[in-house]
Design a protein around this motif. Structure first.
Motif, PDB file in Angstrom:
ATOM      1  N   LYS B  48      41.816  45.788  28.162  1.00  0.00           N
ATOM      2  CA  LYS B  48      42.059  45.246  29.551  1.00  0.00           C
ATOM      3  C   LYS B  48      40.989  44.473  29.916  1.00  0.00           C
ATOM      4  O   LYS B  48      40.822  43.529  30.544  1.00  0.00           O
ATOM      5  CB  LYS B  48      42.740  46.294  30.426  1.00  0.00           C
ATOM      6  CG  LYS B  48      43.763  45.755  31.443  1.00  0.00           C
ATOM      7  CD  LYS B  48      44.970  45.214  30.781  1.00  0.00           C
ATOM      8  CE  LYS B  48      45.612  44.106  31.598  1.00  0.00           C
ATOM      9  NZ  LYS B  48      46.817  43.551  30.991  1.00  0.00           N
ATOM     10  N   MET B  49      39.777  45.174  30.262  1.00  0.00           N
ATOM     11  CA  MET B  49      38.602  44.777  31.016  1.00  0.00           C
ATOM     12  C   MET B  49      38.255  43.414  30.188  1.00  0.00           C
ATOM     13  O   MET B  49      37.591  42.543  30.956  1.00  0.00           O
ATOM     14  CB  MET B  49      37.601  45.911  31.041  1.00  0.00           C
ATOM     15  CG  MET B  49      36.409  45.633  31.966  1.00  0.00           C
ATOM     16  SD  MET B  49      35.520  47.105  32.151  1.00  0.00           S
ATOM     17  CE  MET B  49      35.719  47.428  33.902  1.00  0.00           C
ATOM     18  N   VAL B  52      40.183  40.531  31.526  1.00  0.00           N
ATOM     19  CA  VAL B  52      40.171  40.153  32.787  1.00  0.00           C
ATOM     20  C   VAL B  52      38.816  39.330  32.709  1.00  0.00           C
ATOM     21  O   VAL B  52      38.696  38.292  33.493  1.00  0.00           O
ATOM     22  CB  VAL B  52      40.083  41.537  33.707  1.00  0.00           C
ATOM     23  CG1 VAL B  52      39.785  40.902  35.005  1.00  0.00           C
ATOM     24  CG2 VAL B  52      41.395  42.274  33.970  1.00  0.00           C
ATOM     25  N   GLN B  55      39.482  36.105  31.453  1.00  0.00           N
ATOM     26  CA  GLN B  55      40.252  35.297  32.673  1.00  0.00           C
ATOM     27  C   GLN B  55      39.029  34.757  33.681  1.00  0.00           C
ATOM     28  O   GLN B  55      39.173  33.479  33.679  1.00  0.00           O
ATOM     29  CB  GLN B  55      41.177  36.078  33.180  1.00  0.00           C
ATOM     30  CG  GLN B  55      42.584  36.548  32.629  1.00  0.00           C
ATOM     31  CD  GLN B  55      43.323  35.094  32.331  1.00  0.00           C
ATOM     32  OE1 GLN B  55      43.057  34.077  33.177  1.00  0.00           O
ATOM     33  NE2 GLN B  55      44.103  35.015  31.214  1.00  0.00           N
ATOM     34  N   THR B 208      48.777  30.848  33.044  1.00  0.00           N
ATOM     35  CA  THR B 208      48.857  31.625  34.178  1.00  0.00           C
ATOM     36  C   THR B 208      47.784  31.404  35.221  1.00  0.00           C
ATOM     37  O   THR B 208      46.545  31.436  34.572  1.00  0.00           O
ATOM     38  CB  THR B 208      49.054  33.073  33.695  1.00  0.00           C
ATOM     39  OG1 THR B 208      48.171  33.291  32.645  1.00  0.00           O
ATOM     40  CG2 THR B 208      50.570  33.585  33.509  1.00  0.00           C
ATOM     41  N   GLN B 209      47.778  30.914  36.397  1.00  0.00           N
ATOM     42  CA  GLN B 209      46.794  30.846  37.044  1.00  0.00           C
ATOM     43  C   GLN B 209      46.724  32.083  38.231  1.00  0.00           C
ATOM     44  O   GLN B 209      47.850  32.161  38.761  1.00  0.00           O
ATOM     45  CB  GLN B 209      47.182  29.362  37.856  1.00  0.00           C
ATOM     46  CG  GLN B 209      46.053  28.707  38.617  1.00  0.00           C
ATOM     47  CD  GLN B 209      45.451  28.158  37.254  1.00  0.00           C
ATOM     48  OE1 GLN B 209      45.844  27.455  36.432  1.00  0.00           O
ATOM     49  NE2 GLN B 209      44.177  28.647  37.157  1.00  0.00           N
ATOM     50  N   TYR B 210      45.856  32.817  37.755  1.00  0.00           N
ATOM     51  CA  TYR B 210      45.595  34.014  38.729  1.00  0.00           C
ATOM     52  C   TYR B 210      44.902  33.599  39.975  1.00  0.00           C
ATOM     53  O   TYR B 210      44.469  32.770  40.175  1.00  0.00           O
ATOM     54  CB  TYR B 210      44.622  35.037  37.872  1.00  0.00           C
ATOM     55  CG  TYR B 210      45.253  35.852  36.924  1.00  0.00           C
ATOM     56  CD1 TYR B 210      45.802  36.918  37.038  1.00  0.00           C
ATOM     57  CD2 TYR B 210      45.223  35.151  35.473  1.00  0.00           C
ATOM     58  CE1 TYR B 210      46.475  37.681  36.242  1.00  0.00           C
ATOM     59  CE2 TYR B 210      45.898  36.066  34.254  1.00  0.00           C
ATOM     60  CZ  TYR B 210      46.420  37.317  34.622  1.00  0.00           C
ATOM     61  OH  TYR B 210      47.113  38.040  33.835  1.00  0.00           O
ATOM     62  N   ILE B 211      45.429  34.635  40.841  1.00  0.00           N
ATOM     63  CA  ILE B 211      45.035  34.649  42.421  1.00  0.00           C
ATOM     64  C   ILE B 211      43.817  35.653  42.098  1.00  0.00           C
ATOM     65  O   ILE B 211      44.178  36.652  41.681  1.00  0.00           O
ATOM     66  CB  ILE B 211      45.907  35.054  43.363  1.00  0.00           C
ATOM     67  CG1 ILE B 211      47.129  33.965  43.263  1.00  0.00           C
ATOM     68  CG2 ILE B 211      45.077  34.894  44.700  1.00  0.00           C
ATOM     69  CD1 ILE B 211      48.252  34.566  44.241  1.00  0.00           C
ATOM     70  N   PHE B 212      42.737  35.535  42.725  1.00  0.00           N
ATOM     71  CA  PHE B 212      41.459  36.338  42.536  1.00  0.00           C
ATOM     72  C   PHE B 212      41.393  36.716  44.299  1.00  0.00           C
ATOM     73  O   PHE B 212      41.124  35.886  44.790  1.00  0.00           O
ATOM     74  CB  PHE B 212      40.216  35.875  42.011  1.00  0.00           C
ATOM     75  CG  PHE B 212      40.518  35.465  40.308  1.00  0.00           C
ATOM     76  CD1 PHE B 212      40.235  36.720  39.716  1.00  0.00           C
ATOM     77  CD2 PHE B 212      40.839  34.479  39.997  1.00  0.00           C
ATOM     78  CE1 PHE B 212      40.276  36.723  38.244  1.00  0.00           C
ATOM     79  CE2 PHE B 212      41.045  34.522  38.615  1.00  0.00           C
ATOM     80  CZ  PHE B 212      40.541  35.391  37.763  1.00  0.00           C
ATOM     81  N   VAL B 219      35.124  39.321  42.313  1.00  0.00           N
ATOM     82  CA  VAL B 219      35.663  40.271  41.439  1.00  0.00           C
ATOM     83  C   VAL B 219      34.702  40.355  40.178  1.00  0.00           C
ATOM     84  O   VAL B 219      34.519  41.562  39.811  1.00  0.00           O
ATOM     85  CB  VAL B 219      36.943  39.755  40.925  1.00  0.00           C
ATOM     86  CG1 VAL B 219      37.525  40.441  39.658  1.00  0.00           C
ATOM     87  CG2 VAL B 219      37.763  39.665  41.831  1.00  0.00           C
TER      88      VAL B 219
END
Lengths: 144, 293
Positions: B48-49, B52, B55, B208-212, B219
């Motif tokens: 997962k890390m 991220v 991303q 997918t456009q992530y919000i950070f 982050v």
């Protein structure tokens, strides 16, 4: 469609739960609630309480910090350390609080930040316990 | 011909050795299972890390300058974190690690690495490289059979601090990679500067456009040190699984060898005993014949 929640730490997978209605997490900008159909999000977390709502029930977890990712109704919490409310040891948390307070009084500048972080962690652990205790009382009343 | 008592003593001593090696083998087998289990449990977090981080690196405009842990510099000093067992009796594992590391820190490869310093984790590697007068930035040992993040974090934090403050320009991690129960191979993994993992094509297309939150940079700043912590933690876990399986295999070979030796010696013993009886009989019959005469 309800949420799927996963809480993972470096050492274990603490939880994988489907049919979650809401997740309230300690975001670094303040507490944030995640409902179904949330936009894709990656945020950092601070030490605090993570609440998981499912139907009428609520479960509390303590998170010491980390990250949260939301994508297509899947919520993933990458925690530095995480405990279910029932795993928290009240005496240890209280002892940690006392220790942190002591360090804070004596500490040089370099250690202050660390002592402050330790204090925040112990306070948040105690807060989770307090919430649990209160909810436990009302929960029993409601059942009657 | 060795006399029978001597052979018997020898057999007993080999039997005792076999008992000990067998016991170590059994202990190592159970520790190996648990160590492998822990390495598996750490995997979801790591995956997962990496996702991220992947991303993030697509969003950060100038990844090289986005965070000091990503910045590449000319290499004036290289730090090598070497993970070895604390204890021996694990076959060629330690010797292989030492040889592999020796090429990096002492061999011709070392020429392009600038100054070399080490952070040995585990007693064996530290003891070995101390003899060559290398500079140790720190030294760790006795992490236990099942180290947690709390035990490995001090290791990664030293590397991170030294990197950020410019004392080292590159950090390598050397450990025994666990291929399977009979095969553990020393590997070198560069951990600093951080090399962001490649993203799957599916994700990289930017569907997918992530919000950070608070921002991609912040982050990233939170994530990178934890990513380095994780790389070190995973290496330590894998090294622990390698150590236990190497020990299990080595001790099984030792037990087998001891048992072979016992059966060979038993054969020799029986032959010697038979010869002794025969010669005694000959003596007696000879004596009787002599008396008759």
């Amino acid at each position: 469609m309800p949420l799927t929640l996963e809480i993972i730490t470096g050492e274990r997978r603490l939880l994988r739960e489907e049919d979650v209605d809401e997740v309230v997490a300690p975001g670094s900008l303040g507490e944030l609630g995640i409902l179904p159909n949330h936009a894709p999000l990656i945020t950092s977390l601070t030490a605090g309480e993570l609440r998981v709502k499912q139907g009428n029930g609520v479960e509390e977890y303590f998170i010491s910090g980390g990250f949260l990712e939301v994508h297509a109704d899947e919520v993933t919490v990458l925690a530095d350390a995480a405990e279910h409310g029932s795993e928290i040891d009240a005496e240890r948390a209280e002892a940690a609080r006392q220790r942190a307070l002591q360090h804070l009084e004596q500490a040089a500048d370099a250690d202050r930040a660390r002592a402050q972080a330790a204090l925040a962690r112990s306070l948040q652990r105690l807060r989770v316990l307090e919430h649990r205790r209160r909810r436990g009382a009302s929960g029993r009343e409601m059942a009657r | 011909m060795a006399n029978t008592r001597e052979i018997r003593r020898r057999i007993r001593s080999v039997e005792n050795t076999a008992k000990i090696t067998n016991a170590i083998q059994l202990v190592a087998a159970s520790k190996m299972r648990r160590a492998q289990d822990r390495a598996l449990q750490a995997r979801p977090y790591a995956e997962k890390m990496q996702a991220v981080l992947g991303q993030l690196s697509t969003v950060a405009t100038e990844p090289e300058t986005a965070h000091p842990l990503l910045a590449r510099r000319d290499v004036n000093e290289t730090a090598v974190i070497l993970i070895t067992p604390d204890r021996g009796l694990c076959g060629g594992l330690i010797a292989n690690l030492e040889r592999h590391t020796g090429e990096i820190v002492l061999g011709p490869e070392a020429a392009g690495s600038g100054e070399i310093s080490m952070i040995p984790v585990g007693r064996k590697g530290g003891d070995y490289f101390q003899r060559f007068g290398l500079n140790f930035r720190a030294r760790f040992q006795e992490l236990g059979d099942y180290p947690g993040l709390a035990e490995t974090q001090p290791i990664s934090r030293i590397a991170i601090d030294d990197y950020i403050e410019g004392r080292v320009d590159r950090v390598l991690l050397v450990y025994a990679s666990f291929i399977n129960t009979v095969s553990q191979v020393p590997v070198t993994v560069p951990i600093l500067p951080v090399e962001p993992p490649a993203v799957d094509d599916e994700d990289a297309s930017g569907e997918t456009q992530y919000i950070f939150e608070p921002s991609p940079q912040e982050v990233l700043a939170d994530l990178l040190p934890r990513y380095v912590d994780l790389l070190v933690y995973q290496a330590v876990l894998e090294a622990a699984a390698s150590e236990q399986s190497a020990r299990m295999v080595a001790m099984r070979n030792a037990t087998d060898a001891a048992n072979d030796m016992i059966s060979d010696l038993t054969l020799v013993y029986n032959k010697a005993r038979q010869e002794q009886i025969t010669s005694e009989l000959l003596d007696i019959t000879g004596g009787v014949e002599a008396l008759k005469g």
